[in-house]
Design a protein around this motif. Structure first.
Motif, PDB file in Angstrom:
ATOM      1  N   TYR A  74     -68.240 -15.393  60.464  1.00  0.00           N
ATOM      2  CA  TYR A  74     -68.718 -14.583  61.467  1.00  0.00           C
ATOM      3  C   TYR A  74     -68.288 -14.852  62.688  1.00  0.00           C
ATOM      4  CZ  TYR A  74     -72.355 -12.723  58.264  1.00  0.00           C
ATOM      5  OH  TYR A  74     -73.023 -12.002  57.130  1.00  0.00           O
ATOM      6  N   VAL A  75     -67.883 -13.658  63.326  1.00  0.00           N
ATOM      7  CA  VAL A  75     -67.119 -13.466  64.636  1.00  0.00           C
ATOM      8  C   VAL A  75     -68.365 -12.914  65.770  1.00  0.00           C
ATOM      9  CG1 VAL A  75     -65.393 -12.911  66.174  1.00  0.00           C
ATOM     10  CG2 VAL A  75     -64.855 -13.468  63.552  1.00  0.00           C
ATOM     11  N   SER A  76     -68.193 -13.504  66.789  1.00  0.00           N
ATOM     12  CA  SER A  76     -69.042 -12.948  67.785  1.00  0.00           C
ATOM     13  C   SER A  76     -68.423 -12.970  69.214  1.00  0.00           C
ATOM     14  CB  SER A  76     -70.461 -13.345  67.868  1.00  0.00           C
ATOM     15  OG  SER A  76     -71.471 -12.571  68.774  1.00  0.00           O
ATOM     16  N   ALA A  77     -68.562 -12.080  70.066  1.00  0.00           N
ATOM     17  CA  ALA A  77     -68.141 -12.098  71.465  1.00  0.00           C
ATOM     18  C   ALA A  77     -68.895 -11.630  72.411  1.00  0.00           C
ATOM     19  CB  ALA A  77     -66.887 -11.324  71.560  1.00  0.00           C
ATOM     20  N   PHE A  78     -69.251 -12.198  73.637  1.00  0.00           N
ATOM     21  CA  PHE A  78     -69.741 -11.467  74.810  1.00  0.00           C
ATOM     22  C   PHE A  78     -69.110 -12.067  76.072  1.00  0.00           C
ATOM     23  CE2 PHE A  78     -73.297 -11.984  71.922  1.00  0.00           C
ATOM     24  CZ  PHE A  78     -74.451 -11.212  72.358  1.00  0.00           C
ATOM     25  N   ASN A  79     -69.163 -10.779  76.978  1.00  0.00           N
ATOM     26  CA  ASN A  79     -68.644 -11.183  78.336  1.00  0.00           C
ATOM     27  C   ASN A  79     -69.322 -12.048  79.167  1.00  0.00           C
ATOM     28  OD1 ASN A  79     -66.596  -8.969  78.166  1.00  0.00           O
ATOM     29  ND2 ASN A  79     -68.066  -7.602  78.359  1.00  0.00           N
ATOM     30  N   VAL A  80     -68.608 -12.827  79.963  1.00  0.00           N
ATOM     31  CA  VAL A  80     -69.375 -13.655  80.854  1.00  0.00           C
ATOM     32  C   VAL A  80     -70.177 -12.999  81.940  1.00  0.00           C
ATOM     33  CG1 VAL A  80     -67.415 -15.451  80.297  1.00  0.00           C
ATOM     34  CG2 VAL A  80     -67.423 -13.858  82.421  1.00  0.00           C
ATOM     35  N   ARG A  81     -71.119 -13.663  82.356  1.00  0.00           N
ATOM     36  CA  ARG A  81     -72.018 -12.886  83.363  1.00  0.00           C
ATOM     37  C   ARG A  81     -71.990 -13.745  84.732  1.00  0.00           C
ATOM     38  NH1 ARG A  81     -73.778 -12.832  77.724  1.00  0.00           N
ATOM     39  NH2 ARG A  81     -75.928 -11.957  77.677  1.00  0.00           N
ATOM     40  N   GLN A  82     -71.784 -13.213  85.862  1.00  0.00           N
ATOM     41  CA  GLN A  82     -71.985 -13.813  87.040  1.00  0.00           C
ATOM     42  C   GLN A  82     -71.179 -15.074  87.032  1.00  0.00           C
ATOM     43  OE1 GLN A  82     -76.082 -14.062  87.745  1.00  0.00           O
ATOM     44  NE2 GLN A  82     -76.346 -12.100  87.858  1.00  0.00           N
ATOM     45  N   ARG A  83     -69.840 -15.150  86.469  1.00  0.00           N
ATOM     46  CA  ARG A  83     -68.979 -16.434  86.508  1.00  0.00           C
ATOM     47  C   ARG A  83     -67.641 -15.882  86.735  1.00  0.00           C
ATOM     48  NH1 ARG A  83     -69.820 -19.122  81.434  1.00  0.00           N
ATOM     49  NH2 ARG A  83     -67.498 -18.436  80.580  1.00  0.00           N
ATOM     50  N   THR A  84     -67.410 -16.564  88.245  1.00  0.00           N
ATOM     51  CA  THR A  84     -66.015 -15.972  88.637  1.00  0.00           C
ATOM     52  C   THR A  84     -65.046 -16.969  88.024  1.00  0.00           C
ATOM     53  OG1 THR A  84     -66.510 -17.023  90.839  1.00  0.00           O
ATOM     54  CG2 THR A  84     -67.033 -14.750  90.298  1.00  0.00           C
ATOM     55  N   ASN A  85     -65.385 -18.373  87.927  1.00  0.00           N
ATOM     56  CA  ASN A  85     -64.632 -19.556  87.913  1.00  0.00           C
ATOM     57  C   ASN A  85     -64.590 -19.662  86.139  1.00  0.00           C
ATOM     58  OD1 ASN A  85     -62.956 -21.889  87.910  1.00  0.00           O
ATOM     59  ND2 ASN A  85     -64.239 -23.221  89.021  1.00  0.00           N
ATOM     60  N   GLN A  86     -63.368 -19.326  85.639  1.00  0.00           N
ATOM     61  CA  GLN A  86     -63.274 -19.531  84.263  1.00  0.00           C
ATOM     62  C   GLN A  86     -62.779 -20.679  83.645  1.00  0.00           C
ATOM     63  OE1 GLN A  86     -65.139 -17.210  83.018  1.00  0.00           O
ATOM     64  NE2 GLN A  86     -64.895 -15.785  84.873  1.00  0.00           N
ATOM     65  N   THR A  87     -62.344 -21.451  84.535  1.00  0.00           N
ATOM     66  CA  THR A  87     -61.910 -22.989  84.147  1.00  0.00           C
ATOM     67  C   THR A  87     -62.982 -23.889  83.707  1.00  0.00           C
ATOM     68  OG1 THR A  87     -60.100 -22.685  85.939  1.00  0.00           O
ATOM     69  CG2 THR A  87     -60.541 -25.108  85.029  1.00  0.00           C
ATOM     70  N   LEU A  88     -62.565 -24.484  82.675  1.00  0.00           N
ATOM     71  CA  LEU A  88     -63.363 -25.591  82.028  1.00  0.00           C
ATOM     72  C   LEU A  88     -63.600 -26.849  82.927  1.00  0.00           C
ATOM     73  CD1 LEU A  88     -65.858 -26.064  79.731  1.00  0.00           C
ATOM     74  CD2 LEU A  88     -63.872 -26.807  78.184  1.00  0.00           C
ATOM     75  N   SER A  89     -64.478 -27.350  83.499  1.00  0.00           N
ATOM     76  CA  SER A  89     -64.227 -28.480  84.298  1.00  0.00           C
ATOM     77  C   SER A  89     -64.932 -29.721  83.459  1.00  0.00           C
ATOM     78  CB  SER A  89     -65.094 -28.358  85.536  1.00  0.00           C
ATOM     79  OG  SER A  89     -66.548 -28.076  84.983  1.00  0.00           O
ATOM     80  N   ASN A  90     -64.510 -30.776  83.915  1.00  0.00           N
ATOM     81  CA  ASN A  90     -64.984 -32.091  83.100  1.00  0.00           C
ATOM     82  C   ASN A  90     -65.517 -33.107  84.322  1.00  0.00           C
ATOM     83  OD1 ASN A  90     -65.391 -34.048  81.306  1.00  0.00           O
ATOM     84  ND2 ASN A  90     -63.306 -34.675  81.211  1.00  0.00           N
ATOM     85  N   ASN A  91     -66.608 -32.712  84.581  1.00  0.00           N
ATOM     86  CA  ASN A  91     -67.129 -33.597  85.904  1.00  0.00           C
ATOM     87  C   ASN A  91     -67.833 -34.828  85.432  1.00  0.00           C
ATOM     88  OD1 ASN A  91     -66.656 -31.219  88.029  1.00  0.00           O
ATOM     89  ND2 ASN A  91     -68.632 -30.328  87.310  1.00  0.00           N
ATOM     90  N   GLY A  92     -68.188 -35.112  84.235  1.00  0.00           N
ATOM     91  CA  GLY A  92     -68.481 -36.224  83.766  1.00  0.00           C
ATOM     92  C   GLY A  92     -67.349 -37.305  83.057  1.00  0.00           C
TER      93      GLY A  92
END
Length: 222
Positions: A189-207
């Motif tokens: 199965y494939v599913s897709a959703f538009n992001v909501r209220q997120r302007t920074n699309q970079t995946l951070s790694n704060n931990g």
């Protein structure tokens, strides 16, 4: 020594006649003959119902994962992805999804050249070997190789300044009955959703998580 007498012959004849007319065992005989058929049909129905339920759960996993990833506000971190995967796998707990399935989560957005889409980052979870149908992380970044995701009949692409969370789920069906006619069937199965209220699309790694902990698609994750 038994001596045949008219009375004895009459008694034997009466018993033979009664036995010939007796129908008390017909129902049991019919049940014994029909039992294998009824049992086969019952097991067939049970297996089919379980297969349909597995389809529903895999569909839910795809939708829940994409929706939850799209709901993360402001910015998204590796720890958020881990939490999302953990929640999604709980949906498939009853069908042993972690050991027989895989979730591929991709962040798709327009590339810098404006001539296509690209996969900014991609994370995976689950033991099954399964690669994204749209390519790995970085696909389409410097060329027009990725124009959309989803089926050609209803293509999905991200608009400028936003991203689409695309989830692909693959699962190898685990039957109730060994050697079932549905054994080994793959459910996707494939599913897709538009992001909501997120302007920074970079995946951070704060931990500061390692590659394995970050659920990168090159590592086994169950």
């Amino acid at each position: 020594m038994l001596i045949a007498t008219p009375r004895l012959f009459a008694r034997v004849r009466r018993r033979a006649t009664a036995l010939r007319r007796c129908t008390s065992g017909i129902a049991l005989t019919e049940f014994a003959m029909s039992l294998p058929v009824l049992l086969t049909l019952g097991l067939f129905g049970l297996e089919t119902a379980n297969f349909a339920m597995a389809h529903l759960r895999i569909s839910n996993i795809a939708m829940i994962t994409a929706d939850n990833a799209a709901r993360v506000r402001d910015a998204i971190d590796e720890a958020d992805v881990i939490d999302i995967f953990t929640g999604s796998k709980l949906t498939g707990e009853g069908i042993d999804f972690p050991d027989n399935g895989r979730i591929v989560l991709s962040s798709v957005e327009p590339n810098a050249a404006g001539n296509g889409q690209w996969i900014r980052w991609q994370r995976c979870d689950g033991a099954r070997v399964f690669n994204s149908a749209y390519g790995g992380e970085g696909t389409g970044q410097n060329d027009s190789s990725l124009q959309y995701v989803g089926p050609a009949s209803s293509p999905i692409s991200a608009s400028a300044g936003t991203a689409v969370m695309v989830v692909e789920v693959s699962y190898v069906y685990q039957p109730i009955i060994p050697n079932s006619f549905l054994s080994g069937r793959e459910i996707r199965y494939v599913s897709a959703f538009n992001v909501r209220q997120r302007t920074n699309q970079t995946l951070s790694n704060n931990g500061n998580l390692s590659s394995a902990e970050r659920r990168t698609c090159n590592f086994y994750q169950a």
